[in-house]
Design a protein around this motif. Structure first.
Motif, PDB file in Angstrom:
ATOM      1  N   ASP A  74       0.814  -1.211   0.000  1.00 44.33           N
ATOM      2  CA  ASP A  74       0.000   0.000   0.000  1.00 44.33           C
ATOM      3  C   ASP A  74       0.849   1.264   0.000  1.00 44.33           C
ATOM      4  N   LYS A  75       2.155   1.139   0.211  1.00 43.48           N
ATOM      5  CA  LYS A  75       3.016   2.325   0.194  1.00 43.48           C
ATOM      6  C   LYS A  75       3.118   2.925  -1.206  1.00 43.48           C
ATOM      7  N   ARG A  76       2.921   2.104  -2.214  1.00 44.07           N
ATOM      8  CA  ARG A  76       3.029   2.586  -3.595  1.00 44.07           C
ATOM      9  C   ARG A  76       1.950   1.911  -4.430  1.00 44.07           C
ATOM     10  N   THR A  77       0.901   2.653  -4.753  1.00 42.23           N
ATOM     11  CA  THR A  77      -0.214   2.089  -5.518  1.00 42.23           C
ATOM     12  C   THR A  77      -0.217   2.700  -6.910  1.00 42.23           C
ATOM     13  N   SER A  78       0.478   2.038  -7.805  1.00 45.43           N
ATOM     14  CA  SER A  78       0.545   2.462  -9.207  1.00 45.43           C
ATOM     15  C   SER A  78       0.997   1.282 -10.042  1.00 45.43           C
ATOM     16  N   LYS A  79       0.894   1.449 -11.354  1.00 48.01           N
ATOM     17  CA  LYS A  79       1.462   0.495 -12.296  1.00 48.01           C
ATOM     18  C   LYS A  79       2.430   1.239 -13.193  1.00 48.01           C
ATOM     19  N   GLN A  80       3.445   0.531 -13.668  1.00 47.53           N
ATOM     20  CA  GLN A  80       4.490   1.198 -14.437  1.00 47.53           C
ATOM     21  C   GLN A  80       4.957   0.342 -15.603  1.00 47.53           C
ATOM     22  N   SER A  81       5.637   0.998 -16.503  1.00 49.65           N
ATOM     23  CA  SER A  81       6.247   0.339 -17.646  1.00 49.65           C
ATOM     24  C   SER A  81       7.524   1.096 -17.990  1.00 49.65           C
ATOM     25  N   TRP A  82       8.410   0.476 -18.726  1.00 53.18           N
ATOM     26  CA  TRP A  82       9.660   1.110 -19.126  1.00 53.18           C
ATOM     27  C   TRP A  82       9.636   1.384 -20.633  1.00 53.18           C
ATOM     28  N   VAL A  83       9.927   2.611 -20.986  1.00 48.57           N
ATOM     29  CA  VAL A  83      10.033   3.014 -22.395  1.00 48.57           C
ATOM     30  C   VAL A  83      11.510   3.265 -22.680  1.00 48.57           C
ATOM     31  N   GLN A  84      12.069   2.512 -23.583  1.00 46.30           N
ATOM     32  CA  GLN A  84      13.506   2.560 -23.807  1.00 46.30           C
ATOM     33  C   GLN A  84      13.908   3.683 -24.750  1.00 46.30           C
TER      34      GLN A  84
ATOM     35  N   TYR B 280      13.191   5.397 -19.606  1.00 47.43           N
ATOM     36  CA  TYR B 280      12.068   6.118 -19.004  1.00 47.43           C
ATOM     37  C   TYR B 280      11.164   5.163 -18.223  1.00 47.43           C
ATOM     38  N   GLN B 281      10.881   5.545 -16.990  1.00 53.57           N
ATOM     39  CA  GLN B 281       9.881   4.816 -16.205  1.00 53.57           C
ATOM     40  C   GLN B 281       8.568   5.597 -16.283  1.00 53.57           C
ATOM     41  N   VAL B 282       7.540   4.982 -16.869  1.00 51.70           N
ATOM     42  CA  VAL B 282       6.237   5.617 -17.014  1.00 51.70           C
ATOM     43  C   VAL B 282       5.273   4.929 -16.046  1.00 51.70           C
ATOM     44  N   ALA B 283       4.614   5.719 -15.196  1.00 51.13           N
ATOM     45  CA  ALA B 283       3.740   5.154 -14.161  1.00 51.13           C
ATOM     46  C   ALA B 283       2.369   5.806 -14.203  1.00 51.13           C
ATOM     47  N   ASN B 284       1.350   5.002 -13.901  1.00 53.17           N
ATOM     48  CA  ASN B 284      -0.027   5.485 -13.795  1.00 53.17           C
ATOM     49  C   ASN B 284      -0.571   5.058 -12.442  1.00 53.17           C
ATOM     50  N   TYR B 285      -1.118   6.017 -11.689  1.00 51.31           N
ATOM     51  CA  TYR B 285      -1.596   5.757 -10.334  1.00 51.31           C
ATOM     52  C   TYR B 285      -3.050   5.293 -10.353  1.00 51.31           C
ATOM     53  N   GLY B 286      -3.435   4.520  -9.315  1.00 52.29           N
ATOM     54  CA  GLY B 286      -4.763   3.929  -9.259  1.00 52.29           C
ATOM     55  C   GLY B 286      -5.711   4.684  -8.340  1.00 52.29           C
ATOM     56  N   ILE B 287      -6.689   3.972  -7.770  1.00 50.38           N
ATOM     57  CA  ILE B 287      -7.680   4.574  -6.882  1.00 50.38           C
ATOM     58  C   ILE B 287      -6.960   5.110  -5.647  1.00 50.38           C
ATOM     59  N   GLY B 288      -6.988   6.441  -5.457  1.00 48.76           N
ATOM     60  CA  GLY B 288      -6.256   7.029  -4.342  1.00 48.76           C
ATOM     61  C   GLY B 288      -4.768   6.768  -4.423  1.00 48.76           C
ATOM     62  N   GLY B 289      -4.242   6.580  -5.650  1.00 41.28           N
ATOM     63  CA  GLY B 289      -2.858   6.188  -5.845  1.00 41.28           C
ATOM     64  C   GLY B 289      -1.870   7.142  -5.194  1.00 41.28           C
TER      65      GLY B 289
END
Length: 551
Positions: free
Chosen positions: A375-385, A417-426
């Motif tokens: 719960d300390k980090r609520t997001s999903k990420q991907s790497w764009v080279q 590049y680290q690209v991240a998208n946060y979730g519910i209350g992320g």
């Protein structure tokens, strides 16, 4: 029966299992899930017409979908509201099981049914619903939202800032969220949510849950809250309560007559930490949320020297299109470049990342190198080279020139590049970006030593956020609100390459909207001809590509 056993009996929920999907941790994935659910709804409408028989389960399920569709809102507008997102997670777990059973019991399974069941294979599971419930509880606590207003469907920060959801929360929803807050140790919020569940049950005439059913949960939550407060204090590693008990006690518990010093000593011997002996971590957490709520400001002596200006360096295209620099802090140096990326560039990053999003991890004492999810980090990420697209390479050069550092060789001078998208209350709790050389349990590898530590963080916001989601620096007292195309950067290391702990920062919970960020980390190894040097070992870098100052 002991008190601890009774808690487990009354508040039995699913175990904390790491979800394989973690859909609630990314608004982008929730938006795609929303589209899939609408597809299922359309097919179910056709299914009902073909078989000319509406089952009660399907009709009840479609009632909410029709209500959503009648609002004529885009998926982003619906899913950005955390209560709407929670309702969708509930529909696709609890409500969906009844619909699925009705579909599977049909004697002649049509192509529509097969299609619907095939789509539903990617629907969320129980862990996703649990994550969404607890995220909503965390969001309420972080921004001190009124639980009754949330239950009525109104996400309200102030008289000027509010977001209405399509429908409110029923009594069972509030009870469900309260149970999860309890099991996570958020006893103050558990009491608030379960109390609200009782109020909602009365107003809805015990339709979704009865007052009699809720009363034992509320009594236990209050008793545990007061027990924990008196024995351990209001804050700790795994619990939180209000500063005052809900009920006045007739007699104190064991140790209640001890001196403050003796209670602290006993707690330390037992491996506990009392609020009367607050750790720096918990003090930082309080600062973190005050900054997120905009309740803390810096003194004039620190802000009066901050400047906004155009800078061009020595690059020809910066002369034609100067960088718009705004300083937020001088020690440590934190600044933003306004309009650094165009809308097309930000959308490119999102399009390259969205198909490969995975749950973001963070370092821990148990598994620092590989990271853990929590719960300390609520997001999903991907790497764009770097090199994946010609526009990405142009942006990399622009970033490199703007801060005066080498980005090459690829993944050496700077990371991909680290690209991240946060979730519910992320959110992302406070941390430092430096220290990557020492996160492993063993010695750093030869490559890690050659590449060096993260000397600079360059983070770009890829989307606007309606409310919440600021990047805050707990020691500097700085809060940067997301704005699409804007980049914020800061120096993580001193001139002697030691870590600057004053750069501790975190991502505030997203109250409404979808937060996308793009990180570019520069490493010290390739900067020996670039990085500024100070006249003292602990000098700080003062501005992009500039000199170092003592501080």
């Amino acid at each position: 029966m002991s008190c601890s056993v009774s808690w487990l009996v009354i508040f039995t929920l699913m175990l904390d299992v790491v979800s394989t999907s973690d859909m609630y941790s990314s608004v982008a994935e929730l938006e795609r899930l929303y589209v899939k659910e609408q597809q299922v709804g359309q097919r179910l409408e056709h299914f009902l017409l073909l078989i000319k028989q509406q089952t009660e389960a399907i009709d009840h399920y479609l009632t909410e979908l029709r209500e959503i569709r009648s609002a004529n809102l885009e998926s982003r507008a619906v899913i950005s509201n955390p209560i709407n997102a929670f309702h969708m997670m509930r529909r696709l777990t609890i409500s969906w099981q009844t619909v699925k059973t009705a579909l599977e019991t049909q004697v002649n399974v049509t192509e529509i049914v097969e299609d619907v069941l095939n789509i539903s294979k990617s629907f969320p599971n129980d862990e996703d619903l649990s994550g969404a419930a607890f995220s909503l509880a965390q969001l309420q606590g972080a921004y001190r939202l009124n639980v009754s207003q949330l239950a009525s469907g109104n996400v309200q920060m102030s008289d000027r800032i509010s977001f209405a959801s399509l429908r409110g929360l029923n009594a069972r929803d509030c009870l469900f969220i309260g149970k999860h807050a309890f099991n996570k140790g958020f006893y103050d919020q558990a009491v608030d949510w379960i109390s609200t569940a009782s109020e909602v049950a009365q107003s809805e005439s015990n339709q979704s849950a009865t007052v009699a059913e809720i009363k034992p949960f509320l009594s236990t939550a209050i008793r545990v809250h007061d027990d924990v407060l008196e024995k351990k204090g209001p804050l700790g590693e795994n619990w939180r309560t209000n500063p005052q008990p809900f009920k006045r006690r007739v007699k104190t518990v064991s140790g209640g007559n001890q001196s403050k010093q003796q209670r602290i000593a006993d707690a330390k011997n037992n491996g506990r930490r009392l609020a009367t002996d607050k750790s720096p971590v918990w003090e930082e957490t309080e600062i973190f949320f005050r900054l997120c709520r905009g309740e803390q400001s810096r003194p004039t002596r620190l802000t009066s020297r901050l400047k906004c200006r155009h800078i061009s360096h020595t690059q020809p295209y910066f002369i034609v299109r100067p960088l718009k620099l705004e300083e937020h802090s001088l020690v440590p140096y934190i600044a933003v470049f306004h309009d650094f990326m165009s809308d097309a560039e930000t959308e490119l990053f999102k399009s390259l990342a969205i198909e490969n999003l995975e749950r973001s991890a963070h370092g821990s004492k148990r598994s620092a190198r590989q990271g853990v999810t929590s719960d300390k980090r609520t997001s999903k990420q991907s790497w764009v080279q770097d090199g994946s697209h010609h526009v990405i390479d142009k942006i990399t050069k622009r970033i490199s020139d703007s801060v005066g550092l080498n980005s090459q060789p690829s993944n050496v001078g700077s990371e991909h590049y680290q690209v991240a998208n946060y979730g519910i209350g992320g959110r992302y709790t406070p941390h430092c970006d430096h220290g990557v050389l020492f996160q492993s349990r063993g010695q750093p590898t030869e490559f890690e030593l050659m590449r060096g530590d993260r000397i600079l963080t360059f983070m770009t916001y890829l989307d606007d956020v309606e409310e919440g989601g600021a990047t805050v620096f707990t020691q500097a007292g700085v809060a940067v609100k997301p704005k699409k195309g804007m980049s914020v950067f800061w120096w993580n290391l001193m001139s002697d390459l030691s870590g600057d702990t004053s750069t501790r920062h975190g991502g505030c919970p997203v109250l409404h909207g979808s937060k996308w960020i793009c990180n570019k980390w520069f490493h010290s190894g390739e900067q020996f001809l670039k990085r500024p040097c100070g006249n003292k070992p602990k000098s700080r870098i003062s501005h992009p590509g500039g000199d170092a100052v003592n501080g």
